[in-house]
Design an enzyme around this catalytic site. Sequence first.
Site, PDB file in Angstrom:
ATOM      1  N   TYR A 108       0.838  -1.202   0.000  1.00  0.00           N
ATOM      2  CA  TYR A 108       0.000   0.000   0.000  1.00  0.00           C
ATOM      3  C   TYR A 108       0.871   1.248   0.000  1.00  0.00           C
ATOM      4  O   TYR A 108       1.958   1.258   0.589  1.00  0.00           O
ATOM      5  CB  TYR A 108      -0.887   0.047   1.249  1.00  0.00           C
ATOM      6  CG  TYR A 108      -2.070  -0.874   1.211  1.00  0.00           C
ATOM      7  CD1 TYR A 108      -3.283  -0.459   0.675  1.00  0.00           C
ATOM      8  CD2 TYR A 108      -1.989  -2.165   1.736  1.00  0.00           C
ATOM      9  CE1 TYR A 108      -4.391  -1.301   0.657  1.00  0.00           C
ATOM     10  CE2 TYR A 108      -3.083  -3.016   1.721  1.00  0.00           C
ATOM     11  CZ  TYR A 108      -4.276  -2.577   1.181  1.00  0.00           C
ATOM     12  OH  TYR A 108      -5.365  -3.414   1.171  1.00  0.00           O
ATOM     13  N   TYR A 147      -0.579 -10.073   0.530  1.00  0.00           N
ATOM     14  CA  TYR A 147       0.487  -9.536   1.378  1.00  0.00           C
ATOM     15  C   TYR A 147       0.419 -10.125   2.783  1.00  0.00           C
ATOM     16  O   TYR A 147      -0.638 -10.520   3.260  1.00  0.00           O
ATOM     17  CB  TYR A 147       0.441  -7.999   1.420  1.00  0.00           C
ATOM     18  CG  TYR A 147      -0.853  -7.395   1.938  1.00  0.00           C
ATOM     19  CD1 TYR A 147      -1.105  -7.254   3.297  1.00  0.00           C
ATOM     20  CD2 TYR A 147      -1.823  -6.936   1.041  1.00  0.00           C
ATOM     21  CE1 TYR A 147      -2.277  -6.679   3.764  1.00  0.00           C
ATOM     22  CE2 TYR A 147      -3.011  -6.356   1.489  1.00  0.00           C
ATOM     23  CZ  TYR A 147      -3.228  -6.233   2.854  1.00  0.00           C
ATOM     24  OH  TYR A 147      -4.393  -5.671   3.309  1.00  0.00           O
ATOM     25  N   ARG A 157      -2.973 -11.852   3.681  1.00  0.00           N
ATOM     26  CA  ARG A 157      -4.260 -11.464   3.122  1.00  0.00           C
ATOM     27  C   ARG A 157      -4.373 -11.990   1.692  1.00  0.00           C
ATOM     28  O   ARG A 157      -3.437 -11.850   0.899  1.00  0.00           O
ATOM     29  CB  ARG A 157      -4.417  -9.928   3.053  1.00  0.00           C
ATOM     30  CG  ARG A 157      -4.524  -9.179   4.355  1.00  0.00           C
ATOM     31  CD  ARG A 157      -5.595  -9.629   5.301  1.00  0.00           C
ATOM     32  NE  ARG A 157      -6.888 -10.067   4.769  1.00  0.00           N
ATOM     33  CZ  ARG A 157      -7.885  -9.273   4.365  1.00  0.00           C
ATOM     34  NH1 ARG A 157      -7.737  -7.976   4.389  1.00  0.00           N
ATOM     35  NH2 ARG A 157      -9.033  -9.771   3.927  1.00  0.00           N
ATOM     36  N   HIS A 160      -7.264  -8.685  -2.548  1.00  0.00           N
ATOM     37  CA  HIS A 160      -8.567  -8.079  -2.249  1.00  0.00           C
ATOM     38  C   HIS A 160      -8.577  -6.603  -2.570  1.00  0.00           C
ATOM     39  O   HIS A 160      -7.531  -5.940  -2.584  1.00  0.00           O
ATOM     40  CB  HIS A 160      -8.930  -8.268  -0.763  1.00  0.00           C
ATOM     41  CG  HIS A 160      -7.993  -7.564   0.161  1.00  0.00           C
ATOM     42  ND1 HIS A 160      -6.768  -8.086   0.518  1.00  0.00           N
ATOM     43  CD2 HIS A 160      -8.066  -6.360   0.781  1.00  0.00           C
ATOM     44  CE1 HIS A 160      -6.143  -7.239   1.327  1.00  0.00           C
ATOM     45  NE2 HIS A 160      -6.905  -6.169   1.495  1.00  0.00           N
ATOM     46  N   HIS A 162     -10.654  -3.170  -1.205  1.00  0.00           N
ATOM     47  CA  HIS A 162     -11.564  -2.618  -0.197  1.00  0.00           C
ATOM     48  C   HIS A 162     -12.594  -1.727  -0.890  1.00  0.00           C
ATOM     49  O   HIS A 162     -12.253  -0.983  -1.814  1.00  0.00           O
ATOM     50  CB  HIS A 162     -10.796  -1.768   0.817  1.00  0.00           C
ATOM     51  CG  HIS A 162      -9.785  -2.530   1.614  1.00  0.00           C
ATOM     52  ND1 HIS A 162     -10.075  -3.095   2.834  1.00  0.00           N
ATOM     53  CD2 HIS A 162      -8.478  -2.824   1.376  1.00  0.00           C
ATOM     54  CE1 HIS A 162      -8.983  -3.695   3.321  1.00  0.00           C
ATOM     55  NE2 HIS A 162      -8.006  -3.539   2.453  1.00  0.00           N
TER      56      HIS A 162
HETATM   57 FE   FE2 Z   1      -6.100  -4.550   2.587  1.00  0.00          FE
END
Ligand code: FE2
Lengths: 242, 199
Positions: A108, A147, A157, A160, A162
Amino acid sequence: MSDLGPLVPRRRDMHPVPFDPDYKTSVTRSPRWPLLSMESTPSEETGPRFGHSLIGPLDNNLILNWSKDGTPAIGERILMHGRVMDEFGRPVPHTLVEIWQANAGGRYRHVKDTYFAPLDPNFGGCGRALTDEQGRYQFLTIRPGAYPWPNRANDWRPMHIHISVFGHSFGQRLITQMYFEGDPLIDRCPIAATIKERSQLDRLVAPLDMAMSRPLDFLAYKFDIVLRGRRQTMFENKLEGM
Amino acid sequence: MVQSLDTLVETASQTGGPYVHIGCIPTFAGLGAVYPEDLGLRAIEDGAKGEIITITGEVIDGTGWAFRDALLESWQADASGKFAGQEGADPLVNGFARFAADKETGLWTLRTVKPGKVKTRDGRLQAPHISLWIAARGINISLHTRIYFEDEDNSEDPLLNRIEQRNRVPTLMAKKTGAGEYRFDIHLQGASETVFLDI
Ligand SMILES: [Fe+2]
């Protein structure tokens, strides 16, 4: 403004449990005492509306909306599309859908994310769109990478995206996540597993949609979203002046 | 066998995660170039009618820690009890605001107008209140609550009167700390756990 009726009560058993020891942060952040239930009032039945003037031309194109010189973001190009509707199947038009995600390496663009995977100078990781008359929305983006995250010793995770949706009333407000068909990490993810009703988790998994994919350009994944409905019977307490 | 229902089930919620700010307030998160400004920066514009107030608070977890990654949204009526979009509503009251706990202190601030009274569906008057919605990592389904005001007459409010344990009512009261200034802390757990709503 006509009275569309009270909001259909939320079926909490169709949502994740607030407290789940396998998702450690939920342990200290989940209320312990029962929620106070009441029929919706205008405070929940109204909500902010956002106009098309809010939306910039690249807001729903995450491949280009962070690029300084038109260089596309790195990754597998995908179209994420679907419909926003209510529990009665009615489209929810002109509602704001916001998304955010990791880049193709699973990183991110955030000061707190220190994962080894590098930032992509041409990828920011957020986008937004208003649904059209039929409640449809589309985003062009790249498929995010899986990640690792600090929870149990080796949690990852699944891929995905959000999603935040407003609907037309404050009581419809929803944040969720879209997963990708075939990802083996979904069944190993403690966040996905906070949803105990399997059919509800399955509905967060977007299928590959070849009909909407563009040859030689992008694959498509379909993700429909259902928000709370408004109950209309002949026997309701109608709001005065509406 | 019975007839089948054709109603749908609401999509399941998931946590907003630690990076909810990237999607909802990207400028705050450091992605300044994406949108001209973050959504919901102001609940009111200059010149809004009514008493201008500032509410400050923390979101506190079960250990007593005011955590730094909460995202909040508020929705409210204008000073006359009308919501944005309704006939006669104050055009300078957006009613909606989006704000976050400060990265260093955990404090959030909402500057707005004190709302008027809004009726329930069956015509009872609700005391002035601001609806509040809280999302964060570890919150699997976002939390709804309300800010009421300790210096208003709350005696007839239908929601407050549904709270059986009267000792919990103060958890929904903004405490007056000065002229036009209030404090409202949100406790996710503990003896002073805030009353959260299923509404
Ligand atoms: Fe996330």
